[in-house]
Write an enzyme that holds these catalytic residues in place. Sequence first.
Site, PDB file in Angstrom:
ATOM      1  CG  ASN A  86      -7.727   5.473  11.320  1.00 21.28           C
ATOM      2  OD1 ASN A  86      -7.837   6.507  11.991  1.00 21.28           O
ATOM      3  ND2 ASN A  86      -6.612   5.149  10.687  1.00 21.28           N
TER       4      ASN A  86
ATOM      5  CE  LYS B 127      -6.922   6.732   7.465  1.00 25.64           C
ATOM      6  NZ  LYS B 127      -6.207   6.409   6.260  1.00 25.64           N
TER       7      LYS B 127
ATOM      8  CG  HIS C 277      -2.136   4.450  10.224  1.00 23.02           C
ATOM      9  ND1 HIS C 277      -1.822   5.100   9.056  1.00 23.02           N
ATOM     10  CD2 HIS C 277      -3.318   3.816   9.998  1.00 23.02           C
ATOM     11  CE1 HIS C 277      -2.778   4.876   8.165  1.00 23.02           C
ATOM     12  NE2 HIS C 277      -3.696   4.096   8.713  1.00 23.02           N
TER      13      HIS C 277
ATOM     14  CD  GLU D 167      -2.924   7.717   6.776  1.00 25.09           C
ATOM     15  OE1 GLU D 167      -3.481   8.049   7.842  1.00 25.09           O
ATOM     16  OE2 GLU D 167      -3.535   7.220   5.808  1.00 25.09           O
TER      17      GLU D 167
ATOM     18  CD  GLU E 159      -4.259  -0.016   7.861  1.00 28.07           C
ATOM     19  OE1 GLU E 159      -5.470   0.018   7.706  1.00 28.07           O
ATOM     20  OE2 GLU E 159      -3.588   0.996   8.119  1.00 28.07           O
TER      21      GLU E 159
ATOM     22  N   GLY F 117      -6.055   4.339   1.492  1.00 30.19           N
ATOM     23  CA  GLY F 117      -6.485   5.631   0.961  1.00 30.19           C
ATOM     24  C   GLY F 117      -6.489   5.709  -0.555  1.00 30.19           C
TER      25      GLY F 117
ATOM     26  CB  SER G 158      -9.142   0.993  -0.466  1.00 27.12           C
ATOM     27  OG  SER G 158      -8.284   2.109  -0.532  1.00 27.12           O
TER      28      SER G 158
HETATM   29  P1  PGA Z   1      -8.778   3.532   4.061  1.00 28.20           P
HETATM   30  O1  PGA Z   1      -7.899   3.716   5.381  1.00 28.20           O
HETATM   31  O2  PGA Z   1      -9.871   2.567   4.389  1.00 28.20           O
HETATM   32  O3  PGA Z   1      -9.301   4.919   3.758  1.00 28.20           O
HETATM   33  O4  PGA Z   1      -7.871   3.027   2.990  1.00 28.20           O
HETATM   34  C1  PGA Z   1      -7.555   2.599   6.170  1.00 28.20           C
HETATM   35  C2  PGA Z   1      -6.556   3.008   7.215  1.00 28.20           C
HETATM   36  O5  PGA Z   1      -5.729   3.886   6.973  1.00 28.20           O
HETATM   37  O6  PGA Z   1      -6.543   2.473   8.327  1.00 28.20           O
END
Ligand code: PGA
Length: 257
Positions: A10, A12, A98, A100, A171, A177, A218
């Site tokens: 991803n 983003k 997601h 976010e 998640e 993140g 992460s």
């Molecule tokens: P990250 O993001 O690996 O940077 O934590 C994962 C995601 O948001 O799908």
Amino acid sequence: MKKEKIVIANWKMKLSISETLELAKKMKDKFVSLEESNILLAVCPNFISLLDVGKIFEDSKIKLGAQNVFWEDYGSYTGEICASMLKDASCDYVIIGHSERRKFKIESYEMIHKEIAAVLKIGGITPIVCIGENWDERKTDRRDFVLFDQLQQAFVGIDIEKGQQIIVAYEPIWAVGSGTAIEPSEAEYAHKVIKLTLNDMLGADIVNENFKIIYGGSINSENINSFIGLENIDGMLVGSASLDAEEFYKVIKAVIC
Ligand code: PGA
């Protein structure tokens, strides 16, 4: 035969268009050696780069995914992109709900439900449905209830055709993140809760046939090894660590070993 493992990148909104194309080319060249492996690899770049990234990945094993979709298929919906457009752009995957988007665009589970339904109706695209609790819910022992509730809202009443694949991405919002993944045993436990909840809702046959459950939050080359081999984890959704071809390659190599 070894069980197929899923790895979704991803990207983003973290790369410019030229950086996106450069990274896609690097990955295509570097990942040729994975062609024969048991990996299902998809990359989700920004919307505006989908067509060009799709061309780069043509004739490779790397699949294309989008980061979002709208639930209607046509009409006055300024700024939105529908499932049939994603299909035209050769997307095989789309991330839905997601955290976010739930946070910054106030996406509700009613919207997420409609997006899943729209994608399944068009067919040919696998939805990657993100669920997960926030830190407050985790520390007050409400995780299982939150997962149960999100799965219910997302999937109750959804028609699943034979052969249609659906990926649920667990998640935990507090790990996404943050730079620190959760304990693998805790992820395995949450995946089991998700699987049993889906079994109760839809029946074990449908879940075994149509669903995969992956972890996101992460993941990187340092911690990936401790997630490998866990029974209920079918793969990974990777954000930051997928933005560097070398680092992402290490993650993938660990997954297929
Ligand atoms: P990250 O993001 O690996 O940077 O934590 C994962 C995601 O948001 O799908």
